[in-house]
Each structure stands twice: as structure tokens, then as C-alpha cells.
Motif scaffolding. Structure first.
Motif, PDB file in Angstrom:
ATOM      1  N   GLN A 290      -5.718  -3.508  -4.338  1.00 27.34           N
ATOM      2  CA  GLN A 290      -5.686  -2.113  -4.771  1.00 27.34           C
ATOM      3  C   GLN A 290      -4.689  -1.902  -5.915  1.00 27.34           C
ATOM      4  O   GLN A 290      -5.021  -1.293  -6.945  1.00 27.34           O
ATOM      5  CB  GLN A 290      -5.313  -1.229  -3.577  1.00 27.34           C
ATOM      6  CG  GLN A 290      -5.222   0.256  -3.912  1.00 27.34           C
ATOM      7  CD  GLN A 290      -4.869   1.071  -2.671  1.00 27.34           C
ATOM      8  OE1 GLN A 290      -5.319   0.767  -1.570  1.00 27.34           O
ATOM      9  NE2 GLN A 290      -4.065   2.105  -2.848  1.00 27.34           N
ATOM     10  N   ILE A 291      -3.481  -2.423  -5.758  1.00 25.05           N
ATOM     11  CA  ILE A 291      -2.473  -2.197  -6.798  1.00 25.05           C
ATOM     12  C   ILE A 291      -2.796  -2.994  -8.062  1.00 25.05           C
ATOM     13  O   ILE A 291      -2.414  -2.598  -9.162  1.00 25.05           O
ATOM     14  CB  ILE A 291      -1.051  -2.526  -6.291  1.00 25.05           C
ATOM     15  CG1 ILE A 291      -0.923  -4.000  -5.936  1.00 25.05           C
ATOM     16  CG2 ILE A 291      -0.674  -1.638  -5.121  1.00 25.05           C
ATOM     17  CD1 ILE A 291       0.491  -4.401  -5.542  1.00 25.05           C
TER      18      ILE A 291
ATOM     19  N   GLU B 167       4.438   2.828  -1.940  1.00 25.33           N
ATOM     20  CA  GLU B 167       3.917   2.927  -0.576  1.00 25.33           C
ATOM     21  C   GLU B 167       3.006   1.733  -0.260  1.00 25.33           C
ATOM     22  O   GLU B 167       3.077   1.143   0.818  1.00 25.33           O
ATOM     23  CB  GLU B 167       3.140   4.237  -0.408  1.00 25.33           C
ATOM     24  CG  GLU B 167       2.621   4.456   1.008  1.00 25.33           C
ATOM     25  CD  GLU B 167       1.877   5.766   1.157  1.00 25.33           C
ATOM     26  OE1 GLU B 167       1.322   6.005   2.246  1.00 25.33           O
ATOM     27  OE2 GLU B 167       1.838   6.550   0.191  1.00 25.33           O
ATOM     28  N   SER B 168       2.154   1.358  -1.226  1.00 21.33           N
ATOM     29  CA  SER B 168       1.251   0.218  -1.022  1.00 21.33           C
ATOM     30  C   SER B 168       2.032  -1.081  -0.833  1.00 21.33           C
ATOM     31  O   SER B 168       1.698  -1.899   0.032  1.00 21.33           O
ATOM     32  CB  SER B 168       0.298   0.080  -2.218  1.00 21.33           C
ATOM     33  OG  SER B 168      -0.588   1.176  -2.287  1.00 21.33           O
TER      34      SER B 168
ATOM     35  N   THR C  65      -4.812  -6.711   5.747  1.00 22.17           N
ATOM     36  CA  THR C  65      -4.333  -5.414   5.230  1.00 22.17           C
ATOM     37  C   THR C  65      -3.446  -5.604   4.011  1.00 22.17           C
ATOM     38  O   THR C  65      -3.546  -4.875   3.011  1.00 22.17           O
ATOM     39  CB  THR C  65      -3.560  -4.653   6.325  1.00 22.17           C
ATOM     40  OG1 THR C  65      -4.405  -4.456   7.457  1.00 22.17           O
ATOM     41  CG2 THR C  65      -3.073  -3.308   5.809  1.00 22.17           C
TER      42      THR C  65
ATOM     43  N   GLN D 119       2.819   6.069  -5.033  1.00 23.23           N
ATOM     44  CA  GLN D 119       1.705   5.441  -4.325  1.00 23.23           C
ATOM     45  C   GLN D 119       1.821   3.919  -4.367  1.00 23.23           C
ATOM     46  O   GLN D 119       1.520   3.231  -3.383  1.00 23.23           O
ATOM     47  CB  GLN D 119       0.371   5.880  -4.953  1.00 23.23           C
ATOM     48  CG  GLN D 119      -0.002   7.339  -4.702  1.00 23.23           C
ATOM     49  CD  GLN D 119       0.785   8.315  -5.573  1.00 23.23           C
ATOM     50  OE1 GLN D 119       1.435   7.901  -6.526  1.00 23.23           O
ATOM     51  NE2 GLN D 119       0.712   9.593  -5.243  1.00 23.23           N
TER      52      GLN D 119
ATOM     53  N   GLN E 221      -4.030  -4.366   0.022  1.00 21.82           N
ATOM     54  CA  GLN E 221      -3.057  -3.626  -0.784  1.00 21.82           C
ATOM     55  C   GLN E 221      -2.840  -4.307  -2.131  1.00 21.82           C
ATOM     56  O   GLN E 221      -2.739  -3.642  -3.167  1.00 21.82           O
ATOM     57  CB  GLN E 221      -1.725  -3.517  -0.032  1.00 21.82           C
ATOM     58  CG  GLN E 221      -1.785  -2.726   1.256  1.00 21.82           C
ATOM     59  CD  GLN E 221      -2.276  -1.301   1.068  1.00 21.82           C
ATOM     60  OE1 GLN E 221      -1.888  -0.622   0.119  1.00 21.82           O
ATOM     61  NE2 GLN E 221      -3.141  -0.854   1.970  1.00 21.82           N
TER      62      GLN E 221
ATOM     63  N   SER F 205       0.002  -9.416  -9.020  1.00 21.88           N
ATOM     64  CA  SER F 205      -0.739  -8.873  -7.871  1.00 21.88           C
ATOM     65  C   SER F 205      -1.984  -9.701  -7.587  1.00 21.88           C
ATOM     66  O   SER F 205      -2.330  -9.952  -6.427  1.00 21.88           O
ATOM     67  CB  SER F 205      -1.134  -7.416  -8.155  1.00 21.88           C
ATOM     68  OG  SER F 205      -0.009  -6.625  -8.429  1.00 21.88           O
TER      69      SER F 205
END
Length: 570
Positions: free
Chosen positions: A50-51, A19-20, A43, A16, A47, A67
């Protein structure tokens, strides 16, 4: 509560995360082509956010910090989408994404999370954000910050003498520092700086700032003995010490009464930890701060950084796969030639050309020893002809051994992160001495893991049937034999800890549930047994999928058996 951290938990979410990162990278590329479409950049920012949360959850602080910086830099670009200077910032984000992808592969394969590897990239992004750079010791846990060890002669500070000769001692320190900043005669200049600091330390008595002189002496010991490499951060640290000496010379006792900052202490201790207790002051620091780096040295760390900068794991795997296919063609050609099916001179020359091509590729992968062996044997094959080739000869067997050596060297490329030739050579040589193929051995291990999991599944079904049939012992009769076979497979795989749990399960079922009729089973008792069996199954499933879950799951199994009265010996 069981907490599985770092590399073990990464295996559960790596797909996952990949993919991110791919989504962020793709949207970033499209934003570069269409700067007016800020939806693409938004977008990518989503991401990163999120990560960041995922990295925090699985305890990868370096990846989490990077991140977060990427998310902030994305917002900065978003706020000034019309700025022409965004090109450098976008290139920085793109490079950081690539580094982060490599880092995840590194953690997955190496089974260790060294967040310090990401510090250079973090600082690159922070530079674009106009934020202060972080030190390389930011992820180092200092623990307690005790006072320095007592001096052999606990003399009082001689402030008057220090003020009199302080400028000269500072000049001595600066002369050495200038040489170090130029990377000239580092050992001699480090000794000169140490001499000045020893004098300053002696005149400082037991004042709080004397701790800084002591720690700096340990750093200079590491630098002078070439135990750590000089970089910008370490030169900056030594420059900061010069400014502290200046304060003492100008302000006197008031400057000496100030404690060195915790960040400075942490930086010095971190450097000492990478150098190890290889000197008088380094040993004192190691003893006082109870340093244990698990064998990590500055040289090891530089090597790991080089690995991280190398090609990604997907590239290495693709090259390894292509080489393996080429080797299969070579083996087929030699097999046909040995049987006389295609033994003309041109066929052997074509095979020799293929061998040399493989050898040249091995050189680029830093597998120089394997490349040298294959080049040498390619010249031998080139001189063969269908008339004089003998598949039973010593010469032919040596070519076959070379093929096996190269095959094993290539097999070591896929599971490791980057071309580490020393590991490859050792693995290949061990295998060649045993006369086995690493690839075939891996296949055999996969089969054994599969059979062990099948045995555990049978055991779990039998336990379920035993519970559903109101404790009909007939359902358990074959379970001890099944678990013994599973135990044998785990011993073969050298998974002795897991094997010990399976052995305890077998003993419990045989002695308490089959032979001892006095024990009245309960659902809670059987669920505890099922926990142990299932934990071993999950552990093997991780191995089967090449996503190890870590030894934490074995602790659950051992606790379950301890609760059943069959503790597993450590």
C-alpha cells in the motif's frame, strides 16, 4: 495540471503513512512471537504494498523502492516460514521500517527528498533477496550522455605502443589501487593511478573507451583532493577500471572500440557532481554534463546520512519538551529568589543542580556551546544568597541571557531533524542579539497566520454575498481594507510572494469591482478571483498545521490573477 511532488505532498499523507508503518511493525513483532501465525506477516506485506503505491504517487522514489524490496522480502519469508534463518531477515525488515520512519520525518522537516540516503538500507534488503546491489548513483539523473571533450592534440591511437607498455602502466595503476584499497596515502596513490591513466589515455587516441579514462581521472582527482570519501562502491568502481585496462592490454583495439556502459558513466559523473568543479578534469565533467547539485557535496551528504541514523523526531521532541518544562521550573525558582520569596541558600543550590542537569542533557544532544554557558552560570547561581542577590545587577542579567540562549537552543530541536548544533547555535545567537525568545516568536507567527486566515475568510464571505446579491457592491466596501491588513501580516511573516497575490486581489476588487462601474462581473470572473484568495488560504492553512503544501499552490493564485489582468510581478 498542478503537480505537488516530494516533501510538499508528503505532508498531506504522512499521518496515514506513519500509521501503515506502525501497523506493519506491530504485526511483524507479533509474527516473531508467533511464527505459525502467518496472517500477521501477510498484513505487514499488505501495508508495504500500500505505501509503495503512495510513495510512487507523491514521487519519493527511494522510499518506493525500499517499500517494494520489503514487500518482496516479506513474501520470501512467507514462503519458508519454518526456516530458522528467518530471524536475520525479520531483523532486516524491522531495521528498514525504522529507517523509513526516520526518512519520512527527515523529508518533512528538511523539505528535501534525497533518495540516495536510503541506498544502504535498500542494499541490505536486496542482499537478503540475493539480488544485485544498486549503486549510489541510481537516483542520479545523468541526462544526455555526450562524447568526451576533444583532446588538445587529437592524436591517433598508438595500439602497438599501448600493447608494449600497457602491462607496466597497469601495474602502476594497480600499485596505487592497492594503497587506496588499504586506505594508505590516498592522495599519493591517486596521483600514481592518474599518471598511469594519463599515459593510457594519450595512447588510446579518440577511441570510444578513452571516455572512461577521462571520467576516471576526474574521480581520482576528487579522491586525491579529499573532495569525496572512499567507500566500498567507489573502490569497486576503481577496481572495475583496472579490469578494463586488462582487457585493453590483452585484446587491443577491439576493447578500445567499446563504449563505457551508461551505468559506469553515471557513477563517475555522480561522484564528480559531489566533488564540484574543483580541478581540471572535474571542471571538464561539470561543464560537459551541465552539473548542478544545488550545493550538495559529499561532505554534506555524509552529514545528512548521520542525521538520518540519529534518534527519531518524536524522541527529539519529547526531550525538547522535557527540557522546556525543566527550564520553566528554573525560571520560576530564580524569579522567586530575585523577589526574596524563596531566597535561601539551599534553594539556589537546588536551582544550580537543575541547571547542571539540563547542561548535561544538552551535551548529549550535541548542543555543547549552550551546555557550556549553562554550566558556567550554574556555578554563579550556586554562590548566590538571599542577602546579596540583586535582580538589577549585571550578573543576574547575564544569567537571564543564558537562560534565553538555552531556551532558544532547545526550541530549535523540535522543528529540525536530529541534533544539528550549528543551526541551533546560530538561531539562538541571532535571537539573543535581538533580545527575543524563539518560542515567543513562533507563538507570534502562529497568531499572525491565524489573523490572516480570518481576514481571508471575511473576504471570501463578502465575495460570496456580492455574487448572491446580483452584484450589490455594498458587500465589497470593506474588503480592500481587510485584504490590506492581510497583506501586512504576510509581509511581517516574510511571505512576499503570497503578499503580492493578496495585493493584486485588493487592487482588482478596489479598481474593477468597486470604483469602475463599467465592468460587468460574471460568475466565471468571480470564481477566478475566489481561486486566488482560496489558494492563499490553503497555503496559510498548511503553515498553521505545520504541514506546508509547497509553493506550487502559489502558482495557481498567480495564474488566476494573471487571467484577471492583474499579473503579479516575479
Amino acid at each position: 495540471m498542478l503537480t505537488i511532488e516530494g516533501s510538499a505532498s508528503l505532508n498531506l499523507v504522512k499521518e496515514q503513512l506513519d500509521e501503515s508503518l506502525s501497523i506493519a511493525e506491530s504485526n511483524l513483532e507479533q509474527f516473531v512471537e508467533e511464527p505459525d501465525n502467518d496472517g500477521r506477516l501477510k498484513t505487514a506485506i499488505e501495508q508495504f504494498a500500500q505505501i509503495k503505491g503512495v510513495f510512487r504517487l507523491i514521487n519519493l522514489p527511494g522510499a518506493s523502492m525500499l517499500s517494494e524490496e520489503l514487500e518482496l522480502l516479506g513474501h520470501k519469508i512467507l514462503a519458508r516460514t519454518s526456516d530458522s534463518n528467518n530471524e536475520k531477515l525479520l531483523a532486516g525488515i524491522s531495521n528498514a521500517i525504522m529507517v523509513l520512519m526516520h526518512y519520512l520525518e527527515y523529508v518533512e522537516v528538511k523539505k528535501q527528498a534525497l533518495p540516495v540516503l536510503l541506498v544502504p538500507t535498500i542494499n541490505e534488503i536486496r542482499f537478503f533477496l540475493s539480488k544485485p546491489l544498486v549503486t549510489e548513483s541510481i537516483f542520479f539523473d545523468l541526462g544526455e550522455n555526450p562524447e568526451r571533450p576533444p583532446k588538445e592534440q587529437a592524436a591517433e591511437a598508438d595500439i602497438e605502443q599501448l600493447l608494449q607498455i600497457g602491462r607496466r602502466l597497469r601495474h602502476m595503476y594497480q600499485v596505487g589501487l592497492l594503497g587506496i584499497l588499504r586506505n594508505e596515502s590516498v592522495s599519493a596513490n591517486a596521483k600514481l593511478m592518474s599518471r598511469a591513466l594519463v599515459r593510457i589515455d594519450n595512447l588510446s587516441g579518440t577511441k570510444p573507451l578513452s571516455k572512461l579514462w577521462w571520467l576516471t581521472l576526474a574521480v581520482l582527482e576528487a579522491v586525491g583532493n579529499d573532495l569525496v570519501q572512499l567507500n566500498v562502491a567507489r573502490k569497486s568502481l576503481l577496481g572495475m577500471v583496472d579490469r578494463q585496462i586488462k582487457l585493453v592490454v590483452t585484446m587491443g583495439e577491439s576493447a578500445l572500440n567499446k563504449e563505457p556502459s551508461k551505468a559506469t558513466v553515471q557513477e563517475c559523473v555522480y561522484i564528480a557532481s559531489l566533488a564540484g568543479p574543483n580541478g581540471e578534469y572535474l571542471k571538464q565533467v561539470a561543464d560537459l554534463f551541465k552539473l548542478d547539485t544545488g550545493g550538495l557535496t559529499d561532505q554534506n551528504l555524509r552529514h545528512e546520512i548521520e542525521i538520518l541514523r540519529g534518534p527519531g523526531g518524536s524522541v527529539i521532541r519529547s526531550v525538547a519538551q522535557a527540557l522546556a518544562e525543566e527550564l520553566n521550573h528554573i525560571k520560576d525558582s530564580l524569579d522567586l529568589g530575585a523577589r526574596g520569596a524563596s531566597g535561601d541558600q539551599e534553594s539556589f543550590e537546588a536551582t544550580a543542580d537543575s541547571m547542571r542537569k539540563v547542561a548535561n542533557t544538552l551535551v548529549m544532544l550535541s548542543l555543547s556551546k549552550a551546555a557550556g554557558i549553562f554550566k558556567e552560570k550554574s556555578d554563579v547561581v550556586r554562590n548566590w544568597s538571599s542577602d546579596d542577590i540583586d535582580p538589577e545587577s549585571d550578573e543576574f542579567n547575564k544569567v537571564a541571557d543564558a537562560l534565553l540562549y538555552v531556551e532558544n537552543s532547545i526550541a530549535t530541536l523540535s522543528p529540525r531533524r536530529g541534533p544539528d548544533s550549528s543551526i541551533a547555535s546560530n538561531t539562538a545567537e541571532d535571537a539573543i542579539n535581538d533580545g527575543i525568545s524563539v518560542t515567543q516568536l513562533d507563538d507570534a507567527r502562529t497568531v499572525v497566520v491565524g489573523e490572516a486566515r480570518a481576514g481571508l475568510s471575511l473576504a471570501k464571505r463578502a465575495i460570496t454575498s456580492f455574487m448572491d446579491s446580483s452584484w450589490d457592491g455594498m458587500h465589497l466596501n470593506n474588503v480592500p481594507t481587510t485584504l490590506k491588513s492581510v497583506w501586512g501580516g504576510l509581509v511581517f511573516l516574510q511571505l512576499h510572494r503570497a503578499a503580492a497575490v493578496v495585493s493584486a486581489c485588493e487592487s482588482f476588487i478596489d479598481k474593477k469591482l468597486i470604483k469602475d462601474g463599467s465592468l460587468t462581473p460574471t460568475y466565471q470572473l468571480m470564481e477566478t478571483l475566489a481561486d486566488a484568495v482560496s489558494s492563499i488560504d490553503y497555503y496559510l492553512e498548511g503553515m498553521e498545521d505545520n504541514k506546508p503544501i509547497g509553493d506550487g499552490i502559489l502558482e495557481v493564485a498567480e495564474e488566476s490573477m494573471r487571467e484577471l489582468g492583474f499579473p503579479v510581478a516575479a
